[in-house]
Motif scaffolding. Sequence first.
Motif, PDB file in Angstrom:
ATOM      1  N   ARG A  14       0.745  -0.910   0.211  1.00 28.97           N
ATOM      2  CA  ARG A  14      -0.042   0.040   0.198  1.00 28.97           C
ATOM      3  C   ARG A  14       0.782   1.550  -0.009  1.00 28.97           C
ATOM      4  N   ARG A  15       2.210   1.294   1.164  1.00 29.24           N
ATOM      5  CA  ARG A  15       2.875   2.483   1.373  1.00 29.24           C
ATOM      6  C   ARG A  15       3.967   2.865  -0.046  1.00 29.24           C
ATOM      7  N   PHE A  16       3.767   1.935  -0.989  1.00 33.93           N
ATOM      8  CA  PHE A  16       4.890   1.818  -2.344  1.00 33.93           C
ATOM      9  C   PHE A  16       3.749   2.034  -3.898  1.00 33.93           C
ATOM     10  N   VAL A  17       2.075   1.589  -3.391  1.00 31.21           N
ATOM     11  CA  VAL A  17       1.590   2.501  -4.280  1.00 31.21           C
ATOM     12  C   VAL A  17       0.906   3.456  -4.434  1.00 31.21           C
ATOM     13  N   HIS A  18       1.492   4.071  -3.054  1.00 26.26           N
ATOM     14  CA  HIS A  18       1.432   5.494  -2.739  1.00 26.26           C
ATOM     15  C   HIS A  18       2.215   6.279  -3.626  1.00 26.26           C
ATOM     16  N   VAL A  19       3.560   5.926  -3.351  1.00 25.01           N
ATOM     17  CA  VAL A  19       4.815   6.621  -3.620  1.00 25.01           C
ATOM     18  C   VAL A  19       4.905   6.562  -4.632  1.00 25.01           C
ATOM     19  N   VAL A  20       4.299   5.749  -5.673  1.00 18.31           N
ATOM     20  CA  VAL A  20       4.806   5.808  -7.182  1.00 18.31           C
ATOM     21  C   VAL A  20       3.381   6.348  -7.531  1.00 18.31           C
ATOM     22  N   ALA A  21       2.646   7.045  -6.806  1.00 22.79           N
ATOM     23  CA  ALA A  21       1.310   7.189  -7.253  1.00 22.79           C
ATOM     24  C   ALA A  21       1.395   9.144  -6.903  1.00 22.79           C
ATOM     25  N   ALA A  22       2.250  10.059  -6.589  1.00 19.24           N
ATOM     26  CA  ALA A  22       3.010  10.663  -5.730  1.00 19.24           C
ATOM     27  C   ALA A  22       3.827  11.075  -6.622  1.00 19.24           C
ATOM     28  N   SER A  23       4.865  10.212  -6.648  1.00 19.52           N
ATOM     29  CA  SER A  23       5.642  10.232  -8.005  1.00 19.52           C
ATOM     30  C   SER A  23       5.283  10.872  -9.131  1.00 19.52           C
ATOM     31  N   VAL A  24       4.280   9.995  -9.570  1.00 15.49           N
ATOM     32  CA  VAL A  24       3.589  10.211 -11.416  1.00 15.49           C
ATOM     33  C   VAL A  24       2.685  11.231 -11.042  1.00 15.49           C
ATOM     34  N   ALA A  25       2.222  12.345 -10.190  1.00 16.13           N
ATOM     35  CA  ALA A  25       1.452  13.177  -9.666  1.00 16.13           C
ATOM     36  C   ALA A  25       2.301  13.963 -10.130  1.00 16.13           C
ATOM     37  N   ALA A  26       3.387  14.117  -9.040  1.00 17.14           N
ATOM     38  CA  ALA A  26       4.549  14.798  -9.058  1.00 17.14           C
ATOM     39  C   ALA A  26       5.067  15.751 -10.701  1.00 17.14           C
TER      40      ALA A  26
END
Length: 99
Positions: A14-26
Motif C-alpha cells: 500500500r505504501r509503495f503504491v502511494h509513493v508511486v502515485a505521488a511520484s507520477v503526480a509530481a
Amino acid sequence: MNARDPKPTAMNRRRFVHVVAASVAAILAGGVPRARAAAAPRAAAPKPPKPLPAALQRELRTQEKSLADVLKVVRAYDLPPGSEPATLFRALRARRGVR
C-alpha cells in the motif's frame, strides 16, 4: 512491515503504491524540474587520474602479453573427438521463502 520480513525499512504494498502515485503526480504536475533547479549546485568535475608510473605501465604490458599468449595456447588446443566437455551447466531451481 510484513510478518515474514521483520526489517523496519521494508515497504508494504500500500505504501509503495502511494509513493508511486505521488511520484507520477509530481512528474505530471511539472514539479520535478523545479525541484531539480532548487537542488544544490553541481560539484566541480573530477580531476583526471594521474598517469601511471613507467614501471607500472611496463608491468601491465608484460602481463597483458602473457595473458594473450596463454589464451592463444588454450584456444589452439584441439580436443579429441568424442571427449567429455570440461564443465556442464545445469540451472538450479530457485529456493522459495528462504533469503
